[in-house]
Design an enzyme around this catalytic site. Structure first.
Site, PDB file in Angstrom:
ATOM      1  N   GLU A 245     -41.517  50.394  25.659  1.00  0.00           N
ATOM      2  CA  GLU A 245     -41.493  49.129  26.388  1.00  0.00           C
ATOM      3  C   GLU A 245     -42.348  49.128  27.652  1.00  0.00           C
ATOM      4  O   GLU A 245     -42.908  48.089  28.015  1.00  0.00           O
ATOM      5  CB  GLU A 245     -40.067  48.669  26.689  1.00  0.00           C
ATOM      6  CG  GLU A 245     -39.256  49.569  27.572  1.00  0.00           C
ATOM      7  CD  GLU A 245     -37.893  48.930  27.871  1.00  0.00           C
ATOM      8  OE1 GLU A 245     -37.892  47.849  28.485  1.00  0.00           O
ATOM      9  OE2 GLU A 245     -36.862  49.499  27.501  1.00  0.00           O
TER      10      GLU A 245
ATOM     11  N   SER B 217     -32.794  42.525  33.031  1.00  0.00           N
ATOM     12  CA  SER B 217     -31.362  42.747  33.231  1.00  0.00           C
ATOM     13  C   SER B 217     -31.187  43.787  34.332  1.00  0.00           C
ATOM     14  O   SER B 217     -30.389  43.635  35.248  1.00  0.00           O
ATOM     15  CB  SER B 217     -30.714  43.257  31.950  1.00  0.00           C
ATOM     16  OG  SER B 217     -31.067  42.463  30.859  1.00  0.00           O
TER      17      SER B 217
ATOM     18  N   SER C 285     -37.095  48.094  36.747  1.00  0.00           N
ATOM     19  CA  SER C 285     -37.933  49.292  36.696  1.00  0.00           C
ATOM     20  C   SER C 285     -39.107  49.120  37.640  1.00  0.00           C
ATOM     21  O   SER C 285     -39.681  48.031  37.714  1.00  0.00           O
ATOM     22  CB  SER C 285     -38.503  49.515  35.289  1.00  0.00           C
ATOM     23  OG  SER C 285     -37.555  50.106  34.457  1.00  0.00           O
TER      24      SER C 285
ATOM     25  N   ARG D 269     -43.148  55.861  35.976  1.00  0.00           N
ATOM     26  CA  ARG D 269     -41.981  55.075  36.384  1.00  0.00           C
ATOM     27  C   ARG D 269     -41.395  55.811  37.579  1.00  0.00           C
ATOM     28  O   ARG D 269     -40.912  56.930  37.442  1.00  0.00           O
ATOM     29  CB  ARG D 269     -40.959  54.986  35.247  1.00  0.00           C
ATOM     30  CG  ARG D 269     -39.755  54.102  35.604  1.00  0.00           C
ATOM     31  CD  ARG D 269     -38.722  54.084  34.479  1.00  0.00           C
ATOM     32  NE  ARG D 269     -37.654  53.114  34.747  1.00  0.00           N
ATOM     33  CZ  ARG D 269     -36.607  53.331  35.529  1.00  0.00           C
ATOM     34  NH1 ARG D 269     -36.462  54.494  36.151  1.00  0.00           N
ATOM     35  NH2 ARG D 269     -35.687  52.389  35.715  1.00  0.00           N
TER      36      ARG D 269
HETATM   37  P1  ADP Z   1     -34.299  41.991  29.459  1.00  0.00           P
HETATM   38  O1  ADP Z   1     -35.488  42.506  28.695  1.00  0.00           O
HETATM   39  O2  ADP Z   1     -33.478  43.061  30.077  1.00  0.00           O
HETATM   40  O3  ADP Z   1     -33.497  41.009  28.671  1.00  0.00           O
HETATM   41  P2  ADP Z   1     -35.727  39.871  30.969  1.00  0.00           P
HETATM   42  O4  ADP Z   1     -37.029  40.174  31.645  1.00  0.00           O
HETATM   43  O5  ADP Z   1     -35.784  39.035  29.751  1.00  0.00           O
HETATM   44  O6  ADP Z   1     -34.954  41.247  30.726  1.00  0.00           O
HETATM   45  O7  ADP Z   1     -34.801  39.204  32.065  1.00  0.00           O
HETATM   46  C1  ADP Z   1     -33.434  38.942  31.878  1.00  0.00           C
HETATM   47  C2  ADP Z   1     -32.919  38.254  33.124  1.00  0.00           C
HETATM   48  O8  ADP Z   1     -33.617  37.031  33.303  1.00  0.00           O
HETATM   49  C3  ADP Z   1     -31.459  37.867  33.064  1.00  0.00           C
HETATM   50  O9  ADP Z   1     -30.645  38.923  33.514  1.00  0.00           O
HETATM   51  C4  ADP Z   1     -31.400  36.664  33.999  1.00  0.00           C
HETATM   52  O10 ADP Z   1     -31.282  37.084  35.347  1.00  0.00           O
HETATM   53  C5  ADP Z   1     -32.786  36.040  33.865  1.00  0.00           C
HETATM   54  N1  ADP Z   1     -32.879  34.866  32.979  1.00  0.00           N
HETATM   55  C6  ADP Z   1     -33.876  33.937  33.042  1.00  0.00           C
HETATM   56  N2  ADP Z   1     -33.717  32.986  32.121  1.00  0.00           N
HETATM   57  C7  ADP Z   1     -32.598  33.282  31.424  1.00  0.00           C
HETATM   58  C8  ADP Z   1     -31.897  32.657  30.340  1.00  0.00           C
HETATM   59  N3  ADP Z   1     -32.318  31.503  29.787  1.00  0.00           N
HETATM   60  N4  ADP Z   1     -30.773  33.256  29.873  1.00  0.00           N
HETATM   61  C9  ADP Z   1     -30.332  34.406  30.415  1.00  0.00           C
HETATM   62  N5  ADP Z   1     -30.938  35.032  31.448  1.00  0.00           N
HETATM   63  C10 ADP Z   1     -32.053  34.489  31.965  1.00  0.00           C
END
Ligand code: ADP
Length: 362
Positions: A135, A186, A189, A201
């Site tokens: 990733e 979530s 990094s 990293r």
């Molecule tokens: P991951 O790959 O860990 O899922 P993302 O870069 O997609 O990470 O980011 C997830 C974060 O983005 C969530 O924790 C929340 O803070 C935010 N977020 C933005 N839009 C949304 C959405 N529609 N639903 C849920 N979370 C969202």
């Protein structure tokens, strides 16, 4: 002529802890051979993906991010950007199956933890093999590609502390190295990037976008990220946090700490009277500010340690979230006395998915 391994469709998937990001490459021209060979199913899938902007109840295509006339592996076409909650993976697979995906012998490029977690489901339920990519490799590769391809990808905020004067300005990122890349998903990094294939990293924190959303749901009863951001927009965090002036009556001038600086996040909430007067909006704002400032201060320490002056913030936490972008911009500027620069990218959450699509060589 298309090599067998390069046969359509081309997808890149980044299956994260909260959101699944799907990037689809729609070729502009299809050779006669391809058109003849294009099975009905594939045509249906292409039309379904490119004609809709909502998929079921929870899938969305970010039409404003669509990139036309891009070149990937010698082919011209359009990149489409689609996302849905990772918790809906079961429904996504059922939909893919109902569209006939299982009849196409294909490989989908995938990254993120879900590429491992759901690999068996992809195989069993839709007959899809996943070509898995790391990733962080994907993130950097996707980000460099999109930044080079889209002339107005990179921007910064001028006067981030002044709502009247604050503006989004294009930034010339043509000489990128070295830079810090802070991915706020979530979790968080932090990477130090010295060249296209040279990065480490260096840090991270579990207090990220997932924490903001989780705490905000607990504290305000909201249910979505959009709702949480809307609440935060009309809230006042200084009714929740304890500021330097709440303790000193003014600034702590000997060490240059202004009165308006947060001394203790949520520090007023030990008082029952204060708790009775704060609103959901105030609590949402304080949660957003707390999480954002913590990421900002970890980032500053990393930048100082690595002697790097430019910081690129990405990840879906920044989606529809100018409050956090401006806070990060002013925190970088204020604490570094102007030497650190906070940069942002339009396709904020999609770089992992793009990067893994690019890495697939068939
Ligand atoms: P991951 O790959 O860990 O899922 P993302 O870069 O997609 O990470 O980011 C997830 C974060 O983005 C969530 O924790 C929340 O803070 C935010 N977020 C933005 N839009 C949304 C959405 N529609 N639903 C849920 N979370 C969202």
């Amino acid at each position: 002529p298309c090599e067998s391994g390069n046969s359509m469709p081309w997808f890149g998937m980044d299956i994260g802890g909260t959101l699944c990001k799907l990037v689809y490459f729609e070729p502009k021209y299809i050779t006669k051979d391809e058109a003849d060979a294009e099975v009905e199913t594939l045509k249906n899938i292409r039309q379904y993906l490119t004609k809709n902007s909502a998929y079921g109840k929870t899938g969305h295509r970010d039409a404003h991010l669509q990139m036309d006339d891009v070149c990937i592996r010698g082919r011209r076409g359009t990149l489409h950007f689609i996302r849905f909650p990772t918790s809906e993976m079961g429904n996504f697979l059922a939909l893919a199956k109902s569209k006939g995906m299982a009849n196409l012998v294909t490989t989908v490029c995938a990254t993120g933890g879900g590429a491992y977690k759901f690999e068996e489901n992809f195989k069993k339920e839709v007959n899809l093999s996943l070509a898995k990519f790391d990733e962080l490799d994907s993130l950097i590769r996707g980000m460099l590609y999109i930044e080079m391809t889209n002339p107005c990808e990179c921007y910064y905020w001028t006067n981030p502390t002044d709502d009247e004067k604050c503006q989004k300005m294009p930034y010339d990122f043509s000489k990128p190295y070295p830079f810090l890349l802070v991915n706020i998903g979530s979790g968080v990094s932090i990477l130090a990037v010295q060249g296209p294939n040279d990065y480490r990293r260096i840090s991270g924190t579990s207090l990220g976008g997932g924490t903001f959303l989780g705490l905000c749901c607990l504290l305000t009863g909201c249910n979505t990220f959009e709702e949480a951001i809307e609440l935060a927009t009309s809230g006042d965090s200084t009714r929740v946090d304890k500021l330097v002036k709440d303790i000193y009556g003014g600034g702590y001038s000997r060490f240059g700490l202004p009165g308006d600086l947060v001394a203790s996040s949520f520090g007023q909430m030990n008082s029952k009277d204060r708790r009775n007067t704060v609103t959901k909006e105030d609590l949402a704002r304080a949660t957003l500010v707390t999480i954002t400032n913590n990421i900002g201060s970890i980032t500053r320490m990393c930048a100082l340690n690595e002697k790097i002056e430019r910081v690129v913030f990405v990840g879906n936490f920044l989606r529809v979230n100018p409050i956090s972008m401006k806070l990060l911009a002013s925190a970088m500027d204020y604490w570094s006395k102007g030497t650190l620069k906070a940069l942002f990218l339009e396709h904020e959450g999609y770089f992992g998915a793009v990067g893994c699509l690019l890495q697939f060589t068939g």
